[in-house]
Scaffold this motif. Structure first.
Motif, mmCIF file in Angstrom:
data_model
loop_
_atom_site.group_PDB
_atom_site.id
_atom_site.type_symbol
_atom_site.label_atom_id
_atom_site.label_comp_id
_atom_site.label_asym_id
_atom_site.label_seq_id
_atom_site.Cartn_x
_atom_site.Cartn_y
_atom_site.Cartn_z
ATOM 1 N N ALA A 154 0.846 -1.252 -0.130
ATOM 2 C CA ALA A 154 0.180 -0.061 -0.060
ATOM 3 C C ALA A 154 0.995 1.327 -0.007
ATOM 4 C CB ALA A 154 -1.002 0.070 1.186
ATOM 5 N N PHE A 155 2.067 1.357 0.886
ATOM 6 C CA PHE A 155 2.763 2.361 1.095
ATOM 7 C C PHE A 155 3.573 2.716 -0.313
ATOM 8 C CE2 PHE A 155 6.497 4.475 2.007
ATOM 9 C CZ PHE A 155 6.171 5.797 2.561
ATOM 10 N N PHE A 156 4.222 1.412 -0.922
ATOM 11 C CA PHE A 156 4.960 1.739 -2.017
ATOM 12 C C PHE A 156 4.128 2.136 -3.314
ATOM 13 C CE2 PHE A 156 8.417 0.002 0.633
ATOM 14 C CZ PHE A 156 9.455 1.135 0.593
ATOM 15 N N MET A 157 3.134 1.512 -3.427
ATOM 16 C CA MET A 157 2.398 1.468 -4.922
ATOM 17 C C MET A 157 1.409 2.604 -4.832
ATOM 18 S SD MET A 157 1.914 -2.467 -6.074
ATOM 19 C CE MET A 157 1.958 -1.869 -7.866
ATOM 20 N N GLU A 158 0.706 2.537 -3.633
ATOM 21 C CA GLU A 158 -0.453 3.571 -3.796
ATOM 22 C C GLU A 158 0.264 4.974 -3.637
ATOM 23 O OE1 GLU A 158 -3.935 2.465 -1.667
ATOM 24 O OE2 GLU A 158 -3.461 0.524 -1.714
ATOM 25 N N ALA A 159 0.951 5.015 -2.639
ATOM 26 C CA ALA A 159 1.325 6.438 -1.865
ATOM 27 C C ALA A 159 2.000 7.022 -3.261
ATOM 28 C CB ALA A 159 2.050 6.390 -0.939
#
Lengths: 75, 537
Positions: free
Chosen positions: B106-111
């Motif tokens: 979530a952190f690396f892809m979405e953000a």
């Protein structure tokens, strides 16, 4: 010689300019910051401790506590 | 004991409130991210300024929804540590591993890619921007997969072995956990229902444009895109729902019996289309379970076993130990009274293990561990006082399931009708009836979405982990007063956040309806994404 700024500078400017140019985003970010403070400062610190981490020093004593809790006749 | 039950009830209410609030945002994020990506793909392919405007408008609504929803799921993890400490320890790395992967993804892809989506207009190439938009949609979908895998494991615990020394379930087969049929169907059901919800959301907002007589061409094009994604979503939801029904019949037959108010099963079981339960019915009396019902002959057997004559056990059959196995065959299993007895033996084995461990008696520890392993399948039943304790709340499970199914049927019809109107009779959209039906259907799709989760979670009661741990064993010994306080605190905060989101969302929708969409060129233009164009988000 290229006058292109270094990668990190470009990333920093990308985010900085993006935030500066926001319109709806400003109200949203205000709301997000209020929400995060409520969640991580008020709720987490005041109301939601991790009981096993707080009350026991190591995994063995946490396992003992859970075992004794699961075998408690009140359940 | 009374305070313990109070803590269980209030903690469950608190968890339900938090999860249902979180689930207001997740399906819209999952579906709208795909709709926006499709619109932007059309823009990149055609270069049309109209497609660009459409993409930016819906992307803004996606951003508002994402921003308000983000981090609301974290509260659930806080609740695990405080209210459900036994549970969170007992599940060990089975829950921790998927959640950790989810957090990283979530952190690396979405953000990262969401930043490019919103700040990258005119600063990165069209194709790079489009890639970021698709990766945001992909990242959100993959993130949801890990949460759903963890939830599926609670409904169908596989791929682990219990270690009495650590008092934890240790994952010994990651793929059995990640690729269990329950996890796969649950994942597709949740994701496709998100597409459905987002499709209906787009149609509803577009109908409001028509109602206000603003940007009708923009609304019409939106209905076409939202309608197609919504249609793919509802068809996928039906397909995955069918798979889920077969899973439930095989691994949680008591849940299926409660979903249908079925006390005495049999071959060629009928499906209740509409019904009113008899509120005074108990499992061990002879009263009729329904005050009124309309049945679809043999359809429950077809749904549960893919065979019109398949056997579906009722609540009483299951309590007596008659069920169906993984191949769909009728089998005599262990009755619930026997399960309770075995569960109590399992507790005794754990108690013996504890004593042997304190005495450092290795031989006794090994024997107790072996006894525990042999009986662990029914460990949770040891907490029950009688077989009736293993019956979920039939009323709530039955009604939420039927609301979901009826609303789902309505939504299939709704999407087909609005797609047809958009292509064949778009003038009908100027009629107030069609506009209001479109707007009101937004409420129906949210009710349907929430009812699905209520069915899933209430229907598995009393278990927090099927067969292994009931909610009353999972709870921490904390005061019910504290849980009540935080329940009302959450209720106040969530209401405020929701009001703020709706207000910001309505303002963004109103602004979008006033944009000069009609004057934009629909043909390729060199200026459609120049750095000088408005990039405000």
């Amino acid at each position: 010689m290229s006058d292109k700024p270094p990668l990190l500078t470009r990333i920093w400017r990308f985010y900085r300019d993006g935030f500066r140019e926001m319109t709806t985003g400003k109200s949203l970010w205000t709301l997000i910051i209020i929400k995060l403070v409520l969640i991580f400062v008020v709720m987490k610190l005041l109301f939601f401790p991790n009981l096993l981490k707080r009350d026991y020093d190591d995994d063995d004593s946490r396992a003992d506590a859970v075992r004794s809790s699961l075998l408690d006749d009140r359940r | 004991m009374n305070d313990l039950i109070n803590v269980v009830d209030w903690s469950r209410a608190q968890f339900a409130l938090t999860a249902m609030f979180h689930w207001l945002f997740v399906p819209l994020t999952l579906g709208l991210s795909v709709i926006v990506a499709v619109m932007e793909s059309a823009y990149v392919r055609t270069g049309s300024a109209k497609w660009l405007a459409l993409t930016k408008f819906w992307m803004k609504l996606f951003g508002i929804n994402f921003a308000i929803g983000v981090a609301t799921g974290i509260i659930l993890e806080f609740e695990f540590g405080t209210n459900w400490s036994n549970y969170s320890w007992f599940v060990g790395d089975i829950f921790g591993a998927p959640l950790a992967i989810e957090g990283l993804l979530a952190f690396f892809m979405e953000a990262t890619f969401i930043a490019v989506m919103f700040f990258g207009w005119g600063k990165v190439s069209k194709r790079f921007h489009l890639t970021a938009t698709w990766l945001t949609a992909f990242g959100a979908t993959i993130s949801s997969a890990w949460i759903l895998i963890a939830n599926a494991w609670m409904q169908y615990p596989v791929g682990m072995e219990f270690d009495p020394a650590q008092m934890r379930n240790i994952m010994d087969d990651f793929w059995a956990v990640a690729l269990s049929p329950v996890a796969i169907h649950k994942f597709f059901h949740a994701v496709f229902s998100g597409w459905t919800l987002a499709g209906v959301f787009v149609i509803s907002v577009s109908c409001w444009f028509y109602l206000r007589k603003r940007n009708e061409a923009m609304a019409l094009r939106s209905i076409k895109v939202g309608g197609w994604i919504g249609l793919a979503g509802i068809v996928g939801t039906l397909w995955s729902g069918d798979g889920s029904a077969v899973d439930v019949a095989r691994v949680q037959p008591m849940k299926l019996a409660a979903m249908e108010g079925l006390y005495h099963g049999g071959r060629g079981a009928d499906l209740i289309a509409v019904g009113v339960l008899n509120p005074s019915k108990e499992y061990d009396d002879e009263q009729e379970p329904f005050l009124f019902e309309t049945k679809l002959p043999n359809m429950l057997s077809l749904l549960a076993t893919h065979d019109l004559n398949g056997y579906v056990p009722g609540i009483n059959d299951l309590i007596d130990g008659i069920s169906i196995d993984e191949n769909g065959d009728t089998v005599k299993t262990v009755s619930y009274a026997e399960r309770i007895a075995i569960g109590k033996q399992s507790h005794e084995a754990l108690r013996a293990y504890d004593k042997a461990r304190a005495a450092n008696d290795t031989a006794a520890m090994d024997k107790a561990a072996a006894d525990l392993k042999a009986t662990f399948q029914y460990f949770g039943y040891g907490y029950l006082d009688s077989p009736s304790d293993a019956i979920p709340p039939v009323g709530l499970t039955f009604y939420s399931f039927h609301i979901m199914v009826l609303a789902g049927g309505y939504l299939l019809l709704f999407i087909i009708v609005y797609l047809t109107i958009a292509y064949k009779k778009s003038s009908w959209l100027t009629n107030r009836w069609w506009q209001w039906i479109g707007i009101i259907s937004l409420v129906i799709v949210y009710v349907c979405s929430q009812a699905g989760w209520v069915t899933d979670e209430v229907g598995r009661q009393p278990w927090i982990i099927e067969g292994l741990m009931p909610t009353r064993a999972a709870i921490s010994f904390i005061s019910s007063g504290m849980v009540q306080l935080t329940f009302w605190l959450f209720a106040a905060i969530f209401t405020g956040l929701l009001a703020a989101e709706i207000s910001i969302m309505l303002k963004a929708i109103a602004n979008g309806s006033k944009s000069d969409y009609d004057s934009l060129p629909d043909s390729p233009s060199a200026e459609t994404q120049s750095p000088t164009q408005s990039t405000k988000s």
